[in-house]
Scaffold this motif. Structure first.
Motif, PDB file in Angstrom:
ATOM      1  N   PHE A 121       0.817  -1.218   0.000  1.00  0.00           N
ATOM      2  CA  PHE A 121       0.000   0.000   0.000  1.00  0.00           C
ATOM      3  C   PHE A 121       0.847   1.262   0.000  1.00  0.00           C
ATOM      4  O   PHE A 121       0.351   2.360   0.235  1.00  0.00           O
ATOM      5  CB  PHE A 121      -0.881   0.000   1.262  1.00  0.00           C
ATOM      6  CG  PHE A 121      -0.064  -0.237   2.497  1.00  0.00           C
ATOM      7  CD1 PHE A 121       0.528   0.827   3.144  1.00  0.00           C
ATOM      8  CD2 PHE A 121       0.186  -1.528   2.952  1.00  0.00           C
ATOM      9  CE1 PHE A 121       1.340   0.621   4.232  1.00  0.00           C
ATOM     10  CE2 PHE A 121       0.993  -1.739   4.048  1.00  0.00           C
ATOM     11  CZ  PHE A 121       1.576  -0.667   4.692  1.00  0.00           C
ATOM     12  N   CYS A 122       2.161   1.132  -0.226  1.00  0.00           N
ATOM     13  CA  CYS A 122       3.081   2.271  -0.078  1.00  0.00           C
ATOM     14  C   CYS A 122       3.714   2.628  -1.420  1.00  0.00           C
ATOM     15  O   CYS A 122       4.250   1.759  -2.108  1.00  0.00           O
ATOM     16  CB  CYS A 122       4.170   1.916   0.937  1.00  0.00           C
ATOM     17  SG  CYS A 122       5.375   3.233   1.169  1.00  0.00           S
ATOM     18  N   MET A 165       9.899   8.618   9.249  1.00  0.00           N
ATOM     19  CA  MET A 165       8.760   8.002   8.554  1.00  0.00           C
ATOM     20  C   MET A 165       8.742   8.396   7.088  1.00  0.00           C
ATOM     21  O   MET A 165       7.716   8.314   6.429  1.00  0.00           O
ATOM     22  CB  MET A 165       7.440   8.439   9.200  1.00  0.00           C
ATOM     23  CG  MET A 165       7.236   7.904  10.600  1.00  0.00           C
ATOM     24  SD  MET A 165       5.620   8.367  11.226  1.00  0.00           S
ATOM     25  CE  MET A 165       5.747   7.804  12.922  1.00  0.00           C
ATOM     26  N   GLY A 166       9.882   8.863   6.597  1.00  0.00           N
ATOM     27  CA  GLY A 166       9.951   9.213   5.179  1.00  0.00           C
ATOM     28  C   GLY A 166      10.243   7.961   4.358  1.00  0.00           C
ATOM     29  O   GLY A 166       9.790   6.870   4.687  1.00  0.00           O
ATOM     30  N   GLY A 168      12.052   4.737   3.045  1.00  0.00           N
ATOM     31  CA  GLY A 168      13.009   3.756   3.551  1.00  0.00           C
ATOM     32  C   GLY A 168      12.643   3.119   4.872  1.00  0.00           C
ATOM     33  O   GLY A 168      11.718   3.549   5.553  1.00  0.00           O
ATOM     34  N   GLU A 169      13.370   2.075   5.212  1.00  0.00           N
ATOM     35  CA  GLU A 169      13.187   1.382   6.494  1.00  0.00           C
ATOM     36  C   GLU A 169      14.399   1.713   7.372  1.00  0.00           C
ATOM     37  O   GLU A 169      15.500   1.189   7.155  1.00  0.00           O
ATOM     38  CB  GLU A 169      13.072  -0.135   6.239  1.00  0.00           C
ATOM     39  CG  GLU A 169      13.194  -1.016   7.465  1.00  0.00           C
ATOM     40  CD  GLU A 169      12.278  -0.622   8.632  1.00  0.00           C
ATOM     41  OE1 GLU A 169      11.070  -0.455   8.426  1.00  0.00           O
ATOM     42  OE2 GLU A 169      12.787  -0.483   9.754  1.00  0.00           O
ATOM     43  N   SER A 200      10.361   4.840  13.049  1.00  0.00           N
ATOM     44  CA  SER A 200       9.218   4.021  12.619  1.00  0.00           C
ATOM     45  C   SER A 200       9.748   2.797  11.881  1.00  0.00           C
ATOM     46  O   SER A 200      10.593   2.914  11.004  1.00  0.00           O
ATOM     47  CB  SER A 200       8.321   4.844  11.702  1.00  0.00           C
ATOM     48  OG  SER A 200       7.220   4.072  11.273  1.00  0.00           O
ATOM     49  N   THR A 201       9.262   1.629  12.251  1.00  0.00           N
ATOM     50  CA  THR A 201       9.768   0.405  11.616  1.00  0.00           C
ATOM     51  C   THR A 201       8.640  -0.523  11.191  1.00  0.00           C
ATOM     52  O   THR A 201       7.564  -0.537  11.797  1.00  0.00           O
ATOM     53  CB  THR A 201      10.731  -0.357  12.558  1.00  0.00           C
ATOM     54  OG1 THR A 201      11.230  -1.508  11.863  1.00  0.00           O
ATOM     55  CG2 THR A 201      10.033  -0.810  13.839  1.00  0.00           C
ATOM     56  N   SER A 222       4.814  -0.169  12.270  1.00  0.00           N
ATOM     57  CA  SER A 222       3.827  -0.212  11.188  1.00  0.00           C
ATOM     58  C   SER A 222       3.144  -1.566  11.212  1.00  0.00           C
ATOM     59  O   SER A 222       3.604  -2.521  10.604  1.00  0.00           O
ATOM     60  CB  SER A 222       4.521   0.028   9.847  1.00  0.00           C
ATOM     61  OG  SER A 222       4.964   1.359   9.792  1.00  0.00           O
ATOM     62  N   HIS A 224      -0.611  -2.485  10.818  1.00  0.00           N
ATOM     63  CA  HIS A 224      -1.512  -2.551   9.652  1.00  0.00           C
ATOM     64  C   HIS A 224      -2.402  -3.777   9.530  1.00  0.00           C
ATOM     65  O   HIS A 224      -3.277  -3.809   8.659  1.00  0.00           O
ATOM     66  CB  HIS A 224      -0.741  -2.370   8.342  1.00  0.00           C
ATOM     67  CG  HIS A 224       0.133  -1.174   8.318  1.00  0.00           C
ATOM     68  ND1 HIS A 224      -0.300   0.062   8.736  1.00  0.00           N
ATOM     69  CD2 HIS A 224       1.434  -0.998   7.966  1.00  0.00           C
ATOM     70  CE1 HIS A 224       0.686   0.928   8.617  1.00  0.00           C
ATOM     71  NE2 HIS A 224       1.751   0.317   8.162  1.00  0.00           N
ATOM     72  N   GLU A 266       1.015   1.894  14.246  1.00  0.00           N
ATOM     73  CA  GLU A 266       0.436   2.565  13.079  1.00  0.00           C
ATOM     74  C   GLU A 266      -0.422   1.568  12.311  1.00  0.00           C
ATOM     75  O   GLU A 266      -0.009   0.423  12.107  1.00  0.00           O
ATOM     76  CB  GLU A 266       1.541   3.115  12.189  1.00  0.00           C
ATOM     77  CG  GLU A 266       2.375   4.162  12.904  1.00  0.00           C
ATOM     78  CD  GLU A 266       3.622   4.511  12.122  1.00  0.00           C
ATOM     79  OE1 GLU A 266       3.610   5.542  11.446  1.00  0.00           O
ATOM     80  OE2 GLU A 266       4.588   3.743  12.180  1.00  0.00           O
ATOM     81  N   VAL A 268      -2.788   1.576   8.894  1.00  0.00           N
ATOM     82  CA  VAL A 268      -3.352   2.276   7.739  1.00  0.00           C
ATOM     83  C   VAL A 268      -4.718   1.663   7.433  1.00  0.00           C
ATOM     84  O   VAL A 268      -4.878   0.442   7.413  1.00  0.00           O
ATOM     85  CB  VAL A 268      -2.374   2.239   6.529  1.00  0.00           C
ATOM     86  CG1 VAL A 268      -1.995   0.834   6.149  1.00  0.00           C
ATOM     87  CG2 VAL A 268      -2.945   2.972   5.332  1.00  0.00           C
ATOM     88  N   PHE A 299      -5.862   5.537   4.542  1.00  0.00           N
ATOM     89  CA  PHE A 299      -4.995   5.236   3.398  1.00  0.00           C
ATOM     90  C   PHE A 299      -4.886   6.446   2.467  1.00  0.00           C
ATOM     91  O   PHE A 299      -5.884   7.061   2.111  1.00  0.00           O
ATOM     92  CB  PHE A 299      -5.570   4.034   2.629  1.00  0.00           C
ATOM     93  CG  PHE A 299      -4.890   3.803   1.317  1.00  0.00           C
ATOM     94  CD1 PHE A 299      -3.600   3.291   1.277  1.00  0.00           C
ATOM     95  CD2 PHE A 299      -5.522   4.112   0.119  1.00  0.00           C
ATOM     96  CE1 PHE A 299      -2.960   3.092   0.063  1.00  0.00           C
ATOM     97  CE2 PHE A 299      -4.887   3.917  -1.094  1.00  0.00           C
ATOM     98  CZ  PHE A 299      -3.599   3.410  -1.124  1.00  0.00           C
ATOM     99  N   ASN A 300      -3.667   6.780   2.073  1.00  0.00           N
ATOM    100  CA  ASN A 300      -3.451   7.874   1.123  1.00  0.00           C
ATOM    101  C   ASN A 300      -3.209   7.291  -0.268  1.00  0.00           C
ATOM    102  O   ASN A 300      -2.296   6.489  -0.450  1.00  0.00           O
ATOM    103  CB  ASN A 300      -2.235   8.714   1.548  1.00  0.00           C
ATOM    104  CG  ASN A 300      -2.522   9.470   2.828  1.00  0.00           C
ATOM    105  OD1 ASN A 300      -3.547  10.137   2.962  1.00  0.00           O
ATOM    106  ND2 ASN A 300      -1.637   9.340   3.801  1.00  0.00           N
ATOM    107  N   CYS A 343       1.590  10.483   4.333  1.00  0.00           N
ATOM    108  CA  CYS A 343       2.191   9.166   4.609  1.00  0.00           C
ATOM    109  C   CYS A 343       2.079   8.262   3.391  1.00  0.00           C
ATOM    110  O   CYS A 343       0.988   8.096   2.842  1.00  0.00           O
ATOM    111  CB  CYS A 343       1.441   8.439   5.711  1.00  0.00           C
ATOM    112  SG  CYS A 343       1.593   9.166   7.296  1.00  0.00           S
ATOM    113  N   GLY A 344       3.175   7.670   3.002  1.00  0.00           N
ATOM    114  CA  GLY A 344       3.130   6.676   1.947  1.00  0.00           C
ATOM    115  C   GLY A 344       3.107   7.252   0.549  1.00  0.00           C
ATOM    116  O   GLY A 344       3.020   6.519  -0.423  1.00  0.00           O
TER     117      GLY A 344
END
Ligand code: SAH
Length: 372
Positions: A121-122, A165-166, A168-169, A200-201, A222, A224, A266, A268, A299-300, A343-344
């Motif tokens: 979803f990202c 939260m940009g 990458g992991e 955020s992981t 994350s 979900h 988190e 989504v 969800f975005n 987000c995402g």
């Protein structure tokens, strides 16, 4: 004669900078002086560092530099959210977002060029992956954003919180992330409180334990999905680190009795996928003895996502069940979505090494049409 490459001091921790000066016969307090110039006064010119001797300034200018990423594009959304596209030395671009809120300002920082995970979803996932960011490229995002934002009257700083939260992991790029975060919380650098820096992981268990031992900052997971079958689909790294061991890792992170702050879960909200009352009840059972609060993220959308945002009715029903079970539950309203900064939605400009972008380009989208 070719010029020797200069050492970039921007991403060096206090310890690394102390070692750097020690190797050149200088006292440790030089590190503190230079840290303050770089991170508190935004100074990138050694000549202006007037509390250093002329000799030190001279050899620093020869050997070292303070180099930040370059802004390619700056966008400001109707709600005051900013997004920057930043170019790195190798030509790849990443995105950084600033979100102003009442009484605080949050910078959302990237940790990798693209992402090696493949969360369904990202939109960052669709870009594929190129490489890890260096600590200079991570802390550089803070430097660049700060330079562009003016504090309002009575405000001491614009950026009061940082979230990784940009793109990458972060926990798959451990050392550079920890180095950059240690500068964010270092008194002689940015000096943010540890509670105001959130990693955020997607749930990299061994790295969560390592972070707990190395630098205890706020952690967001994350999640979900409330069961392994669904989470395997949405967050494929779940096959390697499934929910049982993951919840154990969360309990270890907060410590016995939850004396460290709670974990932010988190979630989504995707229409018809993970947003039914049954999912909510399952989530309540899963999180029963994990000290946490829950962040619901509508969800975005992005092109060819193949998912839709949950309806308001589904959201409020879901939230109601969690609140009734005693969980602090916040719904994160999309910010900056008119400039694709929510987000995402971060995509940067990634030279994909994984050929994933190619694979997605061939997959028919939700309407069954293959893009040209
Ligand atoms: N890799 C890290 C950090 C980046 S994602 C992680 O997985 O936590 C930051 C947050 O945005 C995560 O919670 C992620 O799941 C969420 N997110 C990703 N795509 C989204 C989308 N399309 N809509 C809403 N949230 C999304």
């Amino acid at each position: 004669m070719t010029e020797k490459a200069k050492i970039n001091l921007l991403g060096m921790t206090r310890q690394e900078l102390t070692d750097f000066f020690a190797q050149r016969g200088e006292k440790p307090f030089r590190a503190v002086q230079v840290l303050k110039w770089i991170h508190q006064r935004d100074c990138t010119d050694f000549a202006a560092m007037t509390d250093l001797s002329k000799a030190v300034r001279g050899w620093l200018a020869d050997e070292a530099e303070i180099r930040t990423p370059e802004i390619v594009l700056e966008q400001c959304a109707a709600d005051g959210t900013y997004k920057w596209l930043l170019r790195l030395d190798d030509g790849n671009c990443i995105e950084t977002v600033f979100i102003p809120e009442d009484g605080r300002g949050t910078l959302c920082v990237s940790s990798q060029v693209g992402c090696a995970l493949d969360c369904s979803f990202c939109s960052t996932a669709r870009q594929g992956f190129n490489r890890n960011l260096t600590s200079a490229e991570i802390i550089g995002q803070l430097q660049v954003a700060r330079g562009r934002l003016q504090p309002e009257e009575g405000q001491s700083r614009v950026i009061s919180n940082v979230v990784l939260m940009g793109m990458g992991e972060p926990l798959l790029n451990f050392e550079p992330v920890v180095a950059a975060v240690s500068l964010m919380v270092e008194d002689n650098a940015y000096g943010l409180s540890r509670r105001r820096v959130t990693v955020s992981t997607s749930g990299i268990i061994p790295a969560m334990d390592r972070l707990h031992e190395t630098l205890h900052v706020a952690l967001a997971l994350s999640l979900h999905a409330p069961n392994d079958a669904l989470r395997n689909e949405l967050v494929p790294i779940n096959r390697k680190y499934p929910l049982g061991p993951l919840m154990d890792a969360c309990r270890r992170y907060v410590g016995k009795g939850g004396h460290h702050s709670r974990i932010t879960m988190e979630y989504v909200m995707i229409d018809g996928v993970n947003d039914t009352p049954g999912h909510a009840r399952e989530l309540v059972r899963l999180l029963r003895d994990v000290p946490c609060k829950i962040n619901l993220i509508p969800f975005n959308p992005f092109p060819d996502a193949g998912y839709r945002r949950s309806s308001e009715a589904a959201l409020s029903r879901f939230r109601g069940i969690l609140i009734q079970a005693g969980y602090t539950t916040i719904t994160r309203r999309p910010r900056g979505d008119d400039i694709d900064a929510a987000c995402g939605q971060l995509v940067g400009r990634v030279e994909d090494r994984t050929r994933r972008a190619l694979r997605y380009a061939r997959v028919p989208n939700a309407s069954g049409v293959t893009p040209p």
